[in-house]
Scaffold this active site. Structure first.
Site, PDB file in Angstrom:
ATOM      1  N   SER A 288      64.108  56.760  60.966  1.00 28.63           N
ATOM      2  CA  SER A 288      62.648  56.807  61.787  1.00 28.63           C
ATOM      3  C   SER A 288      61.719  55.668  61.392  1.00 28.63           C
ATOM      4  O   SER A 288      62.024  54.484  61.718  1.00 28.63           O
ATOM      5  CB  SER A 288      62.070  58.367  61.538  1.00 28.63           C
ATOM      6  N   ASP A 299      63.884  41.674  64.144  1.00 28.73           N
ATOM      7  CA  ASP A 299      63.798  41.090  65.497  1.00 28.73           C
ATOM      8  C   ASP A 299      62.947  39.811  65.438  1.00 28.73           C
ATOM      9  O   ASP A 299      63.025  38.848  66.296  1.00 28.73           O
ATOM     10  CB  ASP A 299      63.045  42.021  66.292  1.00 28.73           C
ATOM     11  N   LYS A 313      67.518  57.237  64.105  1.00 28.68           N
ATOM     12  CA  LYS A 313      66.592  58.478  64.395  1.00 28.68           C
ATOM     13  C   LYS A 313      65.461  57.634  65.321  1.00 28.68           C
ATOM     14  O   LYS A 313      64.537  57.050  64.416  1.00 28.68           O
ATOM     15  CB  LYS A 313      66.204  59.207  63.162  1.00 28.68           C
TER      16      LYS A 313
END
Length: 532
Positions: A288, A299, A313
């Site tokens: 999460s 990224d 999640k």
């Protein structure tokens, strides 16, 4: 019966009227069907029914047919769930454990109400407002409910203290008690800081920021952010933590759902650690909000991700408060990393069993022990935003550096002793007997790490307790292999009881393969691909 029929007719009429309201995206007839069913069962069923349970079962029944993370909690469970994320609760402020059916104070919270009243580590709280809580086998939750209460209220504690005659009495005025989400922060090597975050609570951003500041004052140039076993928490907290590492305007995460328009979260700038070398540690329990931070760092090519593929999640839950204090947490959107990867792993609606078995299946298929067994979805290929490195979607964050789980870390005998709580119980008893002497001998964690050795008598007591409970090694070789493992963990547990979790992690991290790999990478020259 006449009253029931009248109510039934009213409900049906209301349904017809509500159906005309095109602005409400709901089938009013189906809504009234639920109401009619509840009224019919409550009034006509052959046996009496608990209406509260009937409604809760209906809500749970609906939610189980959806995704694995839409849930219902009653009022009591909702309050308990929210406390660690809110960053505080109201009570007396002690860390405690139960030893021989008695509440033993491990540490009073620094500058908290109990410390101000004079409660010490090692004290036994035996009465609360005249009510005995020792020797009566009182559930832990009941004890906690007696000690907690609104800020400003007083509670009288009966305390037994080693070396003091009779029972001592303290009046403690309850206050707000901070719940820290940051477990540890220290220099793990010269110039390399280490921060471990347990979850993402309202205070996580400020906790991490303050920890970075203190570590920089001690000479930190590189940082390890440990998110192993971090199950997530508040989205806003993830954004706050990620902001400490990214540049102003950098996309951190975006969310999108059928009824929820796309919403983006970007770095506001002003982060304390925007330039130094960064390693984020993850494992299969990282989920999460922790995956949001990991995905953003990866990224933007801001740091390296070390460990194993994360849980996956990536569903956004919106809390729906109910009139009695209960709550539905309903999935309304997906999380996406800056490159567009959906964090959520695949699932079949209503099939929670297979979803829950995912980690077991990963272990069975060898994914946790061999990178060759990790199957990435070749149809979901993305590129990092700065260096154009290939990353994969399809569920979870795949680390840049894979570290297999150590299946030989603990013997079967050690695991059996741990499951019976023998190790924790006897280490707690040992520290209770020797707290003063140990505190006098070891004034700080550095002296403790360098000089403390676990006594053979403590190891023997654990093995003997195991024998009395029929927890035995398969042979002398397994016992001999287990003893060093016992000594290592016992030293960490004693450090935890003398100080806190940060000191505990100073010890256990020296054998954590993921931590050790991160240290190794940060001590090398920057990698030509990642630049870190």
């Amino acid at each position: 019966m006449r009253k029931f029929l009248t109510l039934l007719a009213l409900l049906c009429t209301t349904a017809a009227v509500a159906q005309q309201d095109a602005k409400i995206n709901i089938d009013a007839v189906q809504l009234r069907k639920l109401q009619v069913a509840e009224v019919a069962i409550s009034n006509l069923y052959v046996d009496s029914v608990d209406q509260e349970k009937l409604v809760e079962d209906a809500i749970n029944g609906m939610l189980t047919k959806l995704d694995p993370h839409s849930t219902y909690t009653n009022a009591k469970a909702t309050q308990k769930f929210n406390e660690p994320l809110q960053g505080n609760f109201e009570g007396i402020g002690v860390q405690f454990n139960i030893l021989n059916d008695t509440l033993l104070v491990i540490q009073p919270v620094s500058k908290g109400p109990s410390e101000r009243a004079g409660i010490l580590a090692g004290d036994r709280i035996v009465r609360v407002d005249g009510r005995p809580i020792a020797g009566v086998k009182m559930p832990r939750d009941t004890i906690m409910s007696l000690l907690r209460g609104p800020k400003g209220t007083q509670v009288e504690l009966g305390v037994v203290r080693r070396g003091a005659s009779g029972q001592l009495t303290f009046r403690v005025t309850r206050d707000k008690i901070p719940v820290n989400s940051l477990d540890a922060a220290y220099l793990i090597r010269p110039g390399i800081g280490y921060i471990r975050l347990d979850n993402f609570a309202q205070t996580s951003g400020s906790e991490v920021r303050e920890a970075i500041k203190k570590l920089e004052q001690k000479g930190m140039k590189s940082l390890i952010l440990d998110l192993q076993y971090n199950g997530g928490g508040y989205l806003g907290a993830a954004v706050d933590v990620a902001n400490e590492f990214l540049e102003i305007g950098d996309l951190i995460v975006y969310t999108e759902g059928r009824a929820i328009p796309r919403e983006t979260y970007t770095a506001k700038g002003g982060g304390r650690f925007g330039k130094g070398r960064l390693a984020v540690l993850v494992d299969e329990f990282t989920a999460s909000a922790a995956e949001i931070v990991s995905g953003a760092v990866q990224d933007h090519d801001r740091g390296i991700i070390v460990g194993r593929r994360t849980f996956g999640k990536g569903l956004v839950q919106r809390p729906v408060p109910l009139p009695d204090g209960a709550m539905i947490r309903l999935t309304v959107a997906h999380y996406y990393t800056p490159s567009g990867r959906c964090i959520q792993k695949p699932y079949e609606k209503g099939n929670k069993r297979d979803y829950d078995m995912d980690l077991v299946n990963r272990y069975t298929h060898g994914e946790l022990t061999s990178i060759d067994s990790v199957h990435l979805d070749s149809s979901k290929v993305y590129k990092t935003l700065e260096r154009g490195r290939t990353v994969y979607g399809g569920g979870g964050i795949m680390p840049d550096y894979f570290v297999p789980t150590d299946t030989t870390a603990y013997t079967r005998f050690y695991t059996a002793l741990s499951r019976q709580n023998i190790i924790n119980e006897l280490s707690l008893h040992y520290i209770d007997q020797n707290r003063k002497a140990l505190s006098k001998t070891y004034g700080n964690i550095e002296d403790f790490v360098a000089g403390y050795e676990v006594p053979q008598s403590l190891v023997d007591s654990i093995i003997n307790r195991g024998k009395s409970l029929k927890v035995l090694p398969k042979d002398s070789a397994e016992q001999a292999e287990t003893v060093p493992q016992l000594r290592f963990m016992l030293k960490a547990l004693v450090a935890y009881d003398l100080w806190d979790r940060s000191e505990y992690f100073r010890i256990v991290n020296e054998r954590n393969p993921i931590v050790r790999k991160a240290v190794e990478l940060l001590m090398k020259e920057p990698d030509s691909v990642t630049g870190l």
